[in-house]
Write a protein that holds these residues in place. Structure first.
Motif, short mmCIF file in Angstrom:
data_model
loop_
_atom_site.label_atom_id
_atom_site.label_comp_id
_atom_site.label_asym_id
_atom_site.label_seq_id
_atom_site.Cartn_x
_atom_site.Cartn_y
_atom_site.Cartn_z
N UNK A 1 0.85 -1.17 0.00
CA UNK A 1 0.00 0.00 0.00
C UNK A 1 0.89 1.23 0.00
N UNK A 2 0.72 2.14 -0.95
CA UNK A 2 1.51 3.37 -1.00
C UNK A 2 1.26 4.25 0.22
N UNK A 3 2.20 5.09 0.53
CA UNK A 3 2.09 5.93 1.71
C UNK A 3 0.92 6.89 1.64
N UNK A 4 0.59 7.38 0.45
CA UNK A 4 -0.48 8.37 0.35
C UNK A 4 -1.85 7.74 0.07
N UNK A 5 -1.99 6.44 0.23
CA UNK A 5 -3.27 5.78 -0.04
C UNK A 5 -4.30 6.22 0.99
N UNK A 6 -5.55 6.18 0.56
CA UNK A 6 -6.68 6.46 1.44
C UNK A 6 -7.48 5.16 1.54
N UNK A 7 -7.28 4.39 2.61
CA UNK A 7 -8.00 3.12 2.72
C UNK A 7 -9.48 3.34 3.01
N UNK A 8 -10.29 2.41 2.51
CA UNK A 8 -11.72 2.46 2.77
C UNK A 8 -12.03 1.62 3.98
N UNK A 9 -12.98 2.06 4.77
CA UNK A 9 -13.40 1.29 5.95
C UNK A 9 -14.03 -0.02 5.49
N UNK A 10 -14.77 0.05 4.39
CA UNK A 10 -15.43 -1.14 3.85
C UNK A 10 -14.95 -1.35 2.42
N UNK A 11 -14.20 -2.41 2.15
CA UNK A 11 -13.70 -2.66 0.79
C UNK A 11 -14.83 -2.83 -0.21
N UNK A 12 -14.50 -2.64 -1.49
CA UNK A 12 -15.45 -2.80 -2.58
C UNK A 12 -15.06 -4.03 -3.39
N UNK A 13 -15.99 -4.95 -3.57
CA UNK A 13 -15.76 -6.12 -4.41
C UNK A 13 -16.58 -5.95 -5.68
N UNK A 14 -15.91 -6.05 -6.82
CA UNK A 14 -16.52 -5.85 -8.12
C UNK A 14 -16.49 -7.16 -8.90
N UNK A 15 -17.57 -7.45 -9.61
CA UNK A 15 -17.58 -8.60 -10.51
C UNK A 15 -17.13 -8.10 -11.87
N UNK A 16 -15.94 -8.53 -12.29
CA UNK A 16 -15.37 -8.10 -13.56
C UNK A 16 -16.16 -8.68 -14.73
N UNK A 17 -15.94 -8.13 -15.92
CA UNK A 17 -16.67 -8.59 -17.09
C UNK A 17 -16.39 -10.05 -17.43
N UNK A 18 -15.25 -10.57 -17.02
CA UNK A 18 -14.91 -11.97 -17.27
C UNK A 18 -15.56 -12.91 -16.25
N UNK A 19 -16.23 -12.35 -15.25
CA UNK A 19 -16.92 -13.15 -14.25
C UNK A 19 -16.18 -13.29 -12.93
N UNK A 20 -14.90 -12.96 -12.92
CA UNK A 20 -14.12 -13.03 -11.67
C UNK A 20 -14.48 -11.87 -10.77
N UNK A 21 -14.20 -12.03 -9.49
CA UNK A 21 -14.43 -10.95 -8.54
C UNK A 21 -13.09 -10.39 -8.07
N UNK A 22 -13.06 -9.08 -7.86
CA UNK A 22 -11.84 -8.42 -7.41
C UNK A 22 -12.21 -7.42 -6.33
N UNK A 23 -11.41 -7.40 -5.27
CA UNK A 23 -11.67 -6.53 -4.14
C UNK A 23 -10.69 -5.36 -4.13
N UNK A 24 -11.22 -4.18 -3.88
CA UNK A 24 -10.43 -2.95 -3.81
C UNK A 24 -10.54 -2.41 -2.40
#
Length: 103
Positions: A1-24
């Motif tokens: 995680x970079x020093x200037x990142x702004x973490x979210x209290x609640x991560x976001x999980x997205x379903x990509x167009x290929x069907x996989x899920x990715x969490x940010x």
């Protein structure tokens, strides 16, 4: 995680167009995805999300605003957010009433 990142209290999980899920987990991850891995179709919400994430990393815009802009951009191109149950700490049990000895 970079020093200037702004973490979210609640991560976001997205379903990509290929069907996989990715969490940010924060603004930096979302901005990197928006700028480097985004599908070809760029819309109004994509542009707004990029500007909002940059503003959040520069401490001009709250991180929660960037989070919502990122989710809106994902929805615009057909990548829905996956609802993940909110994990709360279990509530402590109330103390038991004191027992009195029978006299």
């Amino acid at each position: 995680m970079p020093l200037n990142d702004v973490p979210w209290i609640r991560p976001v999980t997205i379903r990509l167009q290929c069907g996989l899920e990715r969490t940010f987990t924060g603004v930096y991850d979302a901005l990197d995805f928006l700028e480097n891995e985004w599908p070809l179709r760029h819309g109004e919400r994509h542009e707004r999300a990029v500007k909002t994430c940059r503003g959040a990393l520069n401490e001009i815009i709250p991180g929660i605003v960037a989070r919502e802009a990122f989710v809106a951009a994902c929805l615009e191109v057909g990548m829905p957010a996956v609802l993940v149950p909110w994990k709360r700490k279990p509530a402590p049990h109330p103390p038991r009433p004191a027992r009195h000895a029978a006299i």
